[in-house]
Design an enzyme around this catalytic site. Structure first.
Site, mmCIF file in Angstrom:
data_model
loop_
_atom_site.group_PDB
_atom_site.id
_atom_site.type_symbol
_atom_site.label_atom_id
_atom_site.label_comp_id
_atom_site.label_asym_id
_atom_site.label_seq_id
_atom_site.Cartn_x
_atom_site.Cartn_y
_atom_site.Cartn_z
ATOM 1 C CB ILE A 63 26.139 134.205 -43.232
ATOM 2 C CG1 ILE A 63 27.269 134.347 -42.218
ATOM 3 C CG2 ILE A 63 26.251 135.274 -44.283
ATOM 4 C CD1 ILE A 63 28.683 134.155 -42.851
ATOM 5 C CB SER A 64 23.920 136.060 -38.128
ATOM 6 O OG SER A 64 23.088 134.942 -37.942
ATOM 7 C CD GLN A 65 23.884 143.654 -38.741
ATOM 8 O OE1 GLN A 65 22.685 143.429 -38.744
ATOM 9 N NE2 GLN A 65 24.387 144.833 -38.454
#
Ligand code: SAH
Length: 215
Positions: A63-65
């Site tokens: 899950i992206s930052q």
């Protein structure tokens, strides 16, 4: 799993942190404040959900930052009702941020296990994308094109021409381009169908897969 006052407080702090890092669009910050990121992650990572860091979501993906999600979203300049294509559904978090901003959202994922998991998860959360598709994002989603905005959430070795073709005049494609490290590009299709390209700094994403998915 629930969304408690503690989670809400942590989320508010996260939105503040992202604002300090330079995100100024208040609608984007509000969306970060609203979407319960901890529910998009495996429970063992619950305590990290509101740190500004990427995390594993299974199938070797992340899950992206949150800052990166906010940054790409800000570059898209979403207007309510925009028809938006996301390449790389992953956990569905970025998709929900876009839907909170009023996007009519189409999303495509290459890994079958993630596609199945996220499709039912989003339904259970009450989020309603226009389409969640299983397939190769390099090809875009021609059946639903053209789009006002397109976002790619994995590192692309090059800009796929199909994605530019599926963009409406005046629309933006936000895409991290590069192999090891990616440069964030915002490509705008002008009204005469010419292309304007801007660079917006370096990021590190998981790769946009070209080979067969390992489902
Ligand atoms: N937007 C996601 C980020 C997931 S990471 C989120 O908010 O959680 C990138 C995602 O892109 C991964 O789920 C990966 O499986 C997917 N992906 C990689 N190559 C792809 C391709 N060619 N087409 C579609 N999705 C792809």
């Amino acid at each position: 799993m629930k969304d408690t006052y503690r989670h809400k407080g942590l989320r508010q702090q996260l939105a503040e942190q992202i604002k300090k890092k330079g995100i100024i669009d208040s609608a984007v910050l509000e969306a970060i404040n609203k979407v319960p990121r901890h529910l998009f992650m495996d429970s063992s990572f619950l305590e990290f959900a509101y740190e500004d860091k990427p995390f594993p979501i299974g199938s070797g993906q992340t899950i992206s930052q949150p800052y990166t999600v906010a940054f790409q979203t800000e570059l898209l300049e979403i207007k309510k009702g925009d028809k938006v294509l996301e390449v790389g559904t992953g956990s569905g978090y970025q998709a929900c941020i876009l839907m909170e901003l009023g996007a009519r959202l189409y999303t495509i994922e290459r890994q079958k296990s993630l596609y199945i998991k996220t499709k039912s998860f989003l339904a259970s959360m009450g989020y309603k994308p226009k389409a969640i598709s299983y397939g190769d994002g390099y090809k875009g989603l021609p059946a639903f094109a053209p789009f006002d905005k397109i976002i790619v959430t994995a590192g692309a070795p090059y800009v796929p021409s199909e994605l530019i073709e599926q963009l409406k005049p005046g629309g933006h494609l936000v895409i991290p381009v590069g192999t090891d490290l990616q440069e964030m590009k915002r490509i705008t299709k002008l009204d005469d169908n010419n292309i304007k390209e801007e660079k917006h700094g370096s990021f590190r994403f998981v790769p946009l897969l070209t080979d067969k998915a390992n489902d």
